[in-house]
Design a protein around this motif. Sequence first.
Motif, PDB file in Angstrom:
ATOM      1  N   TYR A 116       0.816  -1.217   0.000  1.00  0.00           N
ATOM      2  CA  TYR A 116       0.000   0.000   0.000  1.00  0.00           C
ATOM      3  C   TYR A 116       0.852   1.270   0.000  1.00  0.00           C
ATOM      4  O   TYR A 116       0.366   2.365   0.251  1.00  0.00           O
ATOM      5  CB  TYR A 116      -0.953   0.015   1.201  1.00  0.00           C
ATOM      6  CG  TYR A 116      -1.847  -1.209   1.278  1.00  0.00           C
ATOM      7  CD1 TYR A 116      -2.078  -1.992   0.145  1.00  0.00           C
ATOM      8  CD2 TYR A 116      -2.466  -1.577   2.461  1.00  0.00           C
ATOM      9  CE1 TYR A 116      -2.885  -3.110   0.209  1.00  0.00           C
ATOM     10  CE2 TYR A 116      -3.282  -2.701   2.531  1.00  0.00           C
ATOM     11  CZ  TYR A 116      -3.478  -3.459   1.402  1.00  0.00           C
ATOM     12  OH  TYR A 116      -4.280  -4.566   1.459  1.00  0.00           O
TER      13      TYR A 116
ATOM     14  N   CYS B 242      -5.846   8.796  -0.938  1.00  0.00           N
ATOM     15  CA  CYS B 242      -7.292   8.514  -0.894  1.00  0.00           C
ATOM     16  C   CYS B 242      -7.989   9.058  -2.136  1.00  0.00           C
ATOM     17  O   CYS B 242      -8.769   8.354  -2.791  1.00  0.00           O
ATOM     18  CB  CYS B 242      -7.922   9.112   0.367  1.00  0.00           C
ATOM     19  SG  CYS B 242      -7.494   8.220   1.863  1.00  0.00           S
TER      20      CYS B 242
ATOM     21  N   SER C 253      -7.123   7.153  -5.290  1.00  0.00           N
ATOM     22  CA  SER C 253      -7.767   5.836  -5.339  1.00  0.00           C
ATOM     23  C   SER C 253      -9.159   5.957  -5.941  1.00  0.00           C
ATOM     24  O   SER C 253      -9.521   5.225  -6.874  1.00  0.00           O
ATOM     25  CB  SER C 253      -7.872   5.244  -3.928  1.00  0.00           C
ATOM     26  OG  SER C 253      -6.592   5.017  -3.390  1.00  0.00           O
TER      27      SER C 253
ATOM     28  N   LEU D  10     -10.247   4.612  -9.782  1.00  0.00           N
ATOM     29  CA  LEU D  10     -11.355   3.673  -9.988  1.00  0.00           C
ATOM     30  C   LEU D  10     -12.424   4.292 -10.884  1.00  0.00           C
ATOM     31  O   LEU D  10     -12.951   3.648 -11.788  1.00  0.00           O
ATOM     32  CB  LEU D  10     -11.973   3.282  -8.639  1.00  0.00           C
ATOM     33  CG  LEU D  10     -11.076   2.441  -7.726  1.00  0.00           C
ATOM     34  CD1 LEU D  10     -11.651   2.397  -6.311  1.00  0.00           C
ATOM     35  CD2 LEU D  10     -10.928   1.021  -8.270  1.00  0.00           C
TER      36      LEU D  10
ATOM     37  N   ILE E 114     -18.809   3.401  -4.993  1.00  0.00           N
ATOM     38  CA  ILE E 114     -17.433   2.912  -4.830  1.00  0.00           C
ATOM     39  C   ILE E 114     -17.034   3.014  -3.374  1.00  0.00           C
ATOM     40  O   ILE E 114     -17.256   4.034  -2.725  1.00  0.00           O
ATOM     41  CB  ILE E 114     -16.448   3.720  -5.702  1.00  0.00           C
ATOM     42  CG1 ILE E 114     -16.656   3.375  -7.186  1.00  0.00           C
ATOM     43  CG2 ILE E 114     -15.007   3.436  -5.292  1.00  0.00           C
ATOM     44  CD1 ILE E 114     -15.611   3.961  -8.105  1.00  0.00           C
TER      45      ILE E 114
ATOM     46  N   ILE F 110     -13.636   1.730  -1.223  1.00  0.00           N
ATOM     47  CA  ILE F 110     -12.391   0.964  -1.190  1.00  0.00           C
ATOM     48  C   ILE F 110     -12.214   0.215   0.129  1.00  0.00           C
ATOM     49  O   ILE F 110     -11.391  -0.693   0.214  1.00  0.00           O
ATOM     50  CB  ILE F 110     -11.147   1.842  -1.482  1.00  0.00           C
ATOM     51  CG1 ILE F 110     -11.016   2.989  -0.476  1.00  0.00           C
ATOM     52  CG2 ILE F 110     -11.193   2.397  -2.887  1.00  0.00           C
ATOM     53  CD1 ILE F 110      -9.770   3.821  -0.698  1.00  0.00           C
TER      54      ILE F 110
ATOM     55  N   PHE G  94     -12.487  -3.480  -0.296  1.00  0.00           N
ATOM     56  CA  PHE G  94     -11.549  -4.162  -1.196  1.00  0.00           C
ATOM     57  C   PHE G  94     -10.673  -5.163  -0.440  1.00  0.00           C
ATOM     58  O   PHE G  94     -10.264  -4.914   0.697  1.00  0.00           O
ATOM     59  CB  PHE G  94     -10.632  -3.142  -1.881  1.00  0.00           C
ATOM     60  CG  PHE G  94     -11.284  -2.399  -3.002  1.00  0.00           C
ATOM     61  CD1 PHE G  94     -12.659  -2.270  -3.070  1.00  0.00           C
ATOM     62  CD2 PHE G  94     -10.522  -1.812  -4.004  1.00  0.00           C
ATOM     63  CE1 PHE G  94     -13.269  -1.578  -4.107  1.00  0.00           C
ATOM     64  CE2 PHE G  94     -11.125  -1.123  -5.039  1.00  0.00           C
ATOM     65  CZ  PHE G  94     -12.491  -0.998  -5.094  1.00  0.00           C
TER      66      PHE G  94
ATOM     67  N   GLU H  66      -7.251  -6.559  -4.705  1.00  0.00           N
ATOM     68  CA  GLU H  66      -7.915  -5.414  -5.335  1.00  0.00           C
ATOM     69  C   GLU H  66      -7.200  -4.105  -4.995  1.00  0.00           C
ATOM     70  O   GLU H  66      -7.032  -3.234  -5.837  1.00  0.00           O
ATOM     71  CB  GLU H  66      -9.388  -5.354  -4.891  1.00  0.00           C
ATOM     72  CG  GLU H  66     -10.229  -6.475  -5.471  1.00  0.00           C
ATOM     73  CD  GLU H  66     -11.589  -6.628  -4.778  1.00  0.00           C
ATOM     74  OE1 GLU H  66     -12.530  -7.033  -5.447  1.00  0.00           O
ATOM     75  OE2 GLU H  66     -11.680  -6.351  -3.553  1.00  0.00           O
ATOM     76  N   LYS H  67      -6.769  -3.994  -3.734  1.00  0.00           N
ATOM     77  CA  LYS H  67      -6.067  -2.766  -3.338  1.00  0.00           C
ATOM     78  C   LYS H  67      -4.704  -2.666  -4.024  1.00  0.00           C
ATOM     79  O   LYS H  67      -4.295  -1.592  -4.462  1.00  0.00           O
ATOM     80  CB  LYS H  67      -5.875  -2.742  -1.819  1.00  0.00           C
ATOM     81  CG  LYS H  67      -7.062  -2.136  -1.105  1.00  0.00           C
ATOM     82  CD  LYS H  67      -6.678  -1.723   0.305  1.00  0.00           C
ATOM     83  CE  LYS H  67      -7.892  -1.203   1.055  1.00  0.00           C
ATOM     84  NZ  LYS H  67      -7.654  -1.092   2.494  1.00  0.00           N
TER      85      LYS H  67
ATOM     86  N   MET I 107      -5.144  -1.630  -7.507  1.00  0.00           N
ATOM     87  CA  MET I 107      -5.513  -0.218  -7.558  1.00  0.00           C
ATOM     88  C   MET I 107      -4.275   0.658  -7.414  1.00  0.00           C
ATOM     89  O   MET I 107      -4.082   1.606  -8.192  1.00  0.00           O
ATOM     90  CB  MET I 107      -6.513   0.081  -6.446  1.00  0.00           C
ATOM     91  CG  MET I 107      -6.987   1.510  -6.383  1.00  0.00           C
ATOM     92  SD  MET I 107      -8.252   1.703  -5.107  1.00  0.00           S
ATOM     93  CE  MET I 107      -7.241   1.663  -3.625  1.00  0.00           C
TER      94      MET I 107
ATOM     95  N   ASP J 226     -20.222  -1.085  -2.253  1.00  0.00           N
ATOM     96  CA  ASP J 226     -19.457  -1.019  -3.507  1.00  0.00           C
ATOM     97  C   ASP J 226     -20.248  -1.666  -4.648  1.00  0.00           C
ATOM     98  O   ASP J 226     -19.731  -2.480  -5.403  1.00  0.00           O
ATOM     99  CB  ASP J 226     -18.099  -1.720  -3.335  1.00  0.00           C
ATOM    100  CG  ASP J 226     -17.125  -1.387  -4.465  1.00  0.00           C
ATOM    101  OD1 ASP J 226     -16.778  -0.205  -4.613  1.00  0.00           O
ATOM    102  OD2 ASP J 226     -16.728  -2.305  -5.206  1.00  0.00           O
TER     103      ASP J 226
END
Lengths: 335, 335
Positions: A103, A121, A124, A128, A262, A264, A267, A271-272, A275, B256
């Motif tokens: 991350y 943030c 992100s 998406l 959406i 996050i 996630f 997925e993170k 991203m 989501d």
Amino acid sequence: MFAVVYDSCGGPKVLKWKVVENPVLDFNEVLIKVEACGVNRRDLWIREGIYQHLGKNKYLGFECSGTIVKRGAAASKLPIGSKVCALLNGGGYAEYVAVPEDYVMSIPSGLTFEQAAAIPCSASLIWLSFFERNNLIRDDKVLIHGAAGGVGSLAVRIAKSLGCVVFATAGSEEKVDFCRTLDADFAINYKKQDFSEVVARETNGTGVNCVLDCLGDDVVDQNLKSLAVGGKLICIGYKDHWKWSSVEMKDLVSKDTTIMGININTFNVVEKRNMLEGIQRDIWPLLKGNPHLVDICATYSFAQATQAHTLMEKNLHRGKIVLLPRTDLPHTDLP
Amino acid sequence: MFAVVYDSCGGPKVLKWKVVENPVLDFNEVLIKVEACGVNRRDLWIREGIYQHLGKNKYLGFECSGTIVKRGAAASKLPIGSKVCALLNGGGYAEYVAVPEDYVMSIPSGLTFEQAAAIPCSASLIWLSFFERNNLIRDDKVLIHGAAGGVGSLAVRIAKSLGCVVFATAGSEEKVDFCRTLDADFAINYKKQDFSEVVARETNGTGVNCVLDCLGDDVVDQNLKSLAVGGKLICIGYKDHWKWSSVEMKDLVSKDTTIMGININTFNVVEKRNMLEGIQRDIWPLLKGNPHLVDICATYSFAQATQAHTLMEKNLHRGKIVLLPRTDLPHTDLP
């Protein structure tokens, strides 16, 4: 170490800069000495107790920048001393935070710690919305609500960098003026004007390809009206917790329209990671050498977290609010 | 040539088999001698006058199978004599139809003309729902409404071929029994049971990844409740033209979730071509050698179009209704 904590939920004044336990570093994590931390609406909701804190790092703060000072046994991508920013599961309102290295991102060149802390943030949600679940290209038309805020202002900048035509809305004349400085093609006070009429007029009735919405139900009718055939309404937040809205499924079908929420926080690790790879691939090149694309409205020391939260609560900010561990604060040496 | 026409909008009895002008072949089109034509709900709506006919081919019929008997100057992909099926902009209820060759597909081996005519519209919606705007994989969980109908039954078959767990709903016990013959894992009478409770129980509360919905607003609450985190509600039709439904944007964000209307009538040439390429790439291999995957409920001659429409209007069909130019009909020789 020191961190911003609160003994009970409540207004901004519950926030205090206090000694807490040092973070425990997991094998796949790095320890970051925090240089700056972005303030998000979610921080306020958690402090008020109307939103659950889900992260293992129990303090507020979901994005930060800083320097890697220690690595877990399995963390090997970035060397100690790397200047990074990170998407956090909480814990950014502190001197140090432990975060999975997946991350963590290198800071785009030319950006300060303050600017880098303001991005994870927002980037992100924007990645998406504009890249992964959409494929915005030059000349696409985008309507961005809350365009004077942290996410909105960066979204306008990025949409413009992609060559899109941007309709930006805000709720006061001062904020609308700010949207113009962001280079939005059309800046609209949504409290005074039906933005769907502006969109219809300026697109010859065809509408926008994408609406990025942080208001929620309030304007869902105008949002759907504003969409072009095949368009997407992407909801990344909601202003009002209790309001409902009617959506006619027939309208969605007739215009081949999508409404998407959406979040996050839902996630998983893969997925993170995807991203964050996407952000570095698609958004970092736009920011490199363009630090003016990140708009910071105010910086406060961690000890002034109360003031920072108050500013956001009053909705007076334009761009991003950032917290810094200034030297006037009591501090700890780790590791 | 002969075609099914109607002099004024109204009930099924307005349909007549009559002499009409021959189709005019454009440079990028092929002329198909129609061997079979699928009946869709849209045909009924247009006949009733509650839905606009948008195609250049002004007769009903949005999918057919047949043999290529003539080609425009720029149509060169498939030779004369090719056995094909096609997605039409109307015109299938006729002896001959001219269609851009981009919308024509070779028939998957093992399928009859009747079966091939039953696929193009359903396969388009299913490909968009399961492949392009989703990425269903083995063990994904799918809820399919109207599972006894033409689209629904093929959707169940394809989802099962992909290795998905399928919840199928229908509105009568007879249709629920039919869903069981399609190999659905769970067959539910949605008029008697809250399907979201069945989904919750059988998925340990996690929900389904995708809902394929042809009902619209009636069950939108149950649909959203049935969705897993990150799930998609895909609406391909609506039973009731006048019903509205409340959707709370907050619920979409917290889970989501995406709500999507699909309407291939809004697609441009490139989007349609990509879709037909996708169908041939992703769905044809599943059907090849598996003709039992296409369920045909009844076949009628074009002169019996009234009966075919009446059967669909009464919602008594299971699988697809197909029209055929039987030899007992008056006919024309073209070209």
